[in-house]
Design an enzyme around this catalytic site. Structure first.
Site, short mmCIF file in Angstrom:
data_model
loop_
_atom_site.label_atom_id
_atom_site.label_comp_id
_atom_site.label_asym_id
_atom_site.label_seq_id
_atom_site.Cartn_x
_atom_site.Cartn_y
_atom_site.Cartn_z
N TRP A 75 4.78 0.91 18.74
CA TRP A 75 5.08 -0.53 18.68
C TRP A 75 6.49 -0.75 18.15
O TRP A 75 7.19 -1.66 18.59
CB TRP A 75 4.05 -1.24 17.82
N ASP B 1 3.67 2.63 6.85
CA ASP B 1 2.52 3.49 7.14
C ASP B 1 2.39 4.55 6.06
O ASP B 1 3.39 4.96 5.47
CB ASP B 1 2.66 4.18 8.51
N GLY C 212 4.95 5.18 15.84
CA GLY C 212 6.14 4.39 16.10
C GLY C 212 6.24 3.77 17.48
O GLY C 212 7.32 3.34 17.89
N LYS D 247 -4.82 -5.04 15.75
CA LYS D 247 -5.64 -4.22 16.63
C LYS D 247 -6.89 -3.77 15.89
O LYS D 247 -6.81 -3.28 14.76
CB LYS D 247 -4.88 -2.98 17.11
N ASP E 159 1.63 2.94 1.11
CA ASP E 159 0.38 2.21 1.31
C ASP E 159 0.61 0.73 1.02
O ASP E 159 0.97 0.36 -0.09
CB ASP E 159 -0.69 2.77 0.36
N ASP F 239 -1.83 -2.33 12.94
CA ASP F 239 -2.64 -1.29 13.57
C ASP F 239 -3.35 -0.48 12.50
O ASP F 239 -3.55 0.72 12.63
CB ASP F 239 -1.75 -0.38 14.44
#
Length: 202
Positions: A59, A80, A57, A160, A96, A120
């Site tokens: 970001w 997530d 958490g 990322k 997912d 990410d």
């Protein structure tokens, strides 16, 4: 000194770790996003935000803080497969993103799409080149699927990844976005070799 002790010594002595903790963030990733925001003006975009791979958490915390400071009322939804402690102003989906049920839930919370996607979803590199290529291709496929579904015209995707994968993913994204830039800053330790891709649509 053992490997774990060496990592801990580097970790606590890291200026980015100290700064993140001083700001009240959960990890050093906040410093990285802050630098990227300063460079690209991510939080200045007047739009809803979708965050992929959001746990723990960090970001989400940064987005929440910047939006509150600026007075923006835009929505932020994070997704997530791992649980995440609640972040003020951020709607979390435990699921997912590649599954239809999760996609449908995102659609219900962001019916008009988003102008910014932060990602990410970045599995660690494998020592097996073949397996790593498969993982990289899967990530690129997921990013494209989500972008096509939710990203508005002119929107941006920040992902990322690792330097070893950046060129591959960038080559895929260049076929679907008007501009793709690879960025690596000083807060990425050399043994991590992290890189960031900023993809902007037409």
């Amino acid at each position: 000194m053992g490997r774990t002790s060496e990592w801990y010594a580097r970790h606590v002595g890291d200026s980015f770790v100290r700064t993140s903790k001083a700001w009240g963030y959960r990890a050093r990733a906040a410093c990285k996003l802050k630098r990227l925001d300063a460079k690209y003006g991510l939080m200045s975009r007047q739009c809803d935000v979708l965050e992929l791979g959001s746990s723990p958490g960090v970001w989400s915390q940064y987005i929440s803080y910047e939006r509150r400071v600026s007075g923006m009322a835009w929505r932020t939804v994070s997704v997530d497969t791992r649980a995440m402690v609640r972040v003020r102003g951020v709607s979390f989906i435990h699921g997912d993103i590649t599954e239809a049920e999760t996609m449908a839930e995102v659609s219900s919370r962001l019916p008009s799409g988003v102008g910014l996607i932060l990602s990410d979803i970045c599995p660690h590199p494998s020592c097996e080149r073949y397996l790593d290529s498969i993982a990289t291709a899967k990530v690129a496929e997921t990013l494209l699927m989500v972008s096509r579904r939710f990203l508005l015209d002119g929107g941006a995707l920040l992902h990322k990844t690792f330097v070893i994968r950046a060129e591959h993913i960038a080559s895929v994204m260049e076929r679907h976005f008007s501009s793709v830039e690879v960025y690596r800053d000083a807060s990425s330790r050399s043994f991590n070799s992290e890189a960031y891709l900023l993809c902007v649509g037409d």
